[in-house]
Design an enzyme around this catalytic site. Sequence first.
Site, short mmCIF file in Angstrom:
data_model
loop_
_atom_site.label_atom_id
_atom_site.label_comp_id
_atom_site.label_asym_id
_atom_site.label_seq_id
_atom_site.Cartn_x
_atom_site.Cartn_y
_atom_site.Cartn_z
N GLN A 65 47.67 38.17 49.13
CA GLN A 65 47.72 38.31 47.68
C GLN A 65 48.37 39.64 47.31
O GLN A 65 47.90 40.70 47.72
CB GLN A 65 46.35 38.21 47.02
CG GLN A 65 46.51 38.12 45.50
CD GLN A 65 45.23 38.16 44.71
OE1 GLN A 65 44.57 39.20 44.68
NE2 GLN A 65 44.88 37.05 44.07
N CYS A 95 43.98 40.32 37.69
CA CYS A 95 43.01 41.38 37.94
C CYS A 95 42.75 42.18 36.66
O CYS A 95 43.69 42.69 36.05
CB CYS A 95 43.49 42.32 39.04
SG CYS A 95 42.33 43.69 39.35
N LYS A 134 47.70 33.39 40.56
CA LYS A 134 46.32 33.48 40.07
C LYS A 134 46.31 34.22 38.73
O LYS A 134 46.84 35.33 38.63
CB LYS A 134 45.40 34.18 41.07
CG LYS A 134 43.93 34.11 40.67
CD LYS A 134 43.03 34.57 41.82
CE LYS A 134 41.56 34.24 41.51
NZ LYS A 134 40.99 35.03 40.43
N GLY A 196 35.61 30.26 38.73
CA GLY A 196 34.68 30.84 37.77
C GLY A 196 33.36 30.10 37.69
O GLY A 196 33.33 28.91 37.37
N ARG A 220 32.23 35.13 43.70
CA ARG A 220 30.90 35.75 43.81
C ARG A 220 29.85 34.78 44.34
O ARG A 220 28.85 35.22 44.92
CB ARG A 220 30.50 36.32 42.46
CG ARG A 220 31.30 37.56 42.07
CD ARG A 220 30.94 38.06 40.67
NE ARG A 220 31.32 37.11 39.64
CZ ARG A 220 30.91 37.17 38.38
NH1 ARG A 220 30.07 38.13 38.01
NH2 ARG A 220 31.31 36.29 37.49
#
Length: 313
Positions: A65, A95, A134, A196, A220
Amino acid sequence: MKQDNLIFLAPMAGVTNSAFRTIARKLGSSLVFTEMVNARGLLEKTKKSLELICFREEERPIALQLFGSDPVLMAEAACVGVEAGFDLIDLNMGCPTPKIVKNGDGAALMRNLPLARVIIDSVSKAVKVPVTLKVRKGWSEGDDAVFSLACYAEEAGLHWITVHGRTREQFYSGKADWEIIGAIKASFNIPVIGNGDVRGPLDCIRMMEETRCDGVMIGRGALGNPWIFQQCRHYLETGNLLPGPPVREVLKTCLRHLSLLVDLKGERIGVREMRKHASWYFREFPGAAALRREINTCESVKDMKEVLAKIKE
C-alpha cells in the site's frame, strides 16, 4: 487474483507488519497488505520504508500500500514494489491522519480529484500487476467525491476499489455507513470491497447481503482476533458459526506472534510492540485489566512468557 470469497486484513499503520500478516494468512485472510508506505521514502530507500516492505513468502498474496501525492513518484514507487515481488499495488486515498493529510496525501486527495485521477492513471499504466484503490465515504458528510474516484478507478481498469464507510472528519468514531458501499456497488462495474465495523461473521455476511459488495476488508475487528477470517469464511461457506478458539490456541498464537515480532525487530522493540497485541489477545479474559498492566511491564521475551504462563495456569 480471484474475486471470490475475498475476506482479508486491512492495512493498519503500526500493526500489520510481517508478523501479524503471517498469522492472518495462516488463519484465513485471503490477502494481506503492508502498512502504508511513503512513495518518496521508498524511492529514497529510507530505513523505515525498506523495513516496511520486508515480507515472508508465506504471506503471499501480499499487496504494497502506497501513499503520496506526486504522480511520478507514485508510479516509480509502484514499479519498485513490483520489483520487490509484491503481487498487488494498493493506492491509499483514505488515511485521515493529520500528518498525512497536511501534506496533501491520503484522504486529502478526496479534495483534489484532478490530482487523484492523474495518480490513478499514472500508477495503473506503470505496472502490470493488479492495482487497487482504498478510499473513504468522503471528506465530510455530504461529500460525493467517492463516486468520482470510483469512476476514475473503473476507467483506469483498477482491480477493485475499497470503500470505508466513514468520512475523514469521523476518523474512526461513530458508525460506518454501509449504504455508501452499496451505492458505489450499484453505480459501477468495478468490484467493490466493503470496510468498516465488521467485528465477526454475522457482520461480514450482513455487509455482503446489504451492500452486494464483492469482498470484505477487516481492520480493527482482527486485533487480537485473527481467527475472524476463518470464522467469516466458514460461515459464508456452511452457514454455521465456529466457536471461538480455546485458551491453549490463543496462547499458542500469541507466543508465535511474539516470536515472529522478535525475529523481525529484535527483542527490545519486538517485546514492546507485542504488549498491545498480547493485551488485545486476552482483552475478553477474566482479569484482563490486571493482566494488561503486567503485560505492559514486560521488557524481555522471558518476562512476556512468564506473564502469559499465568493464563495457562
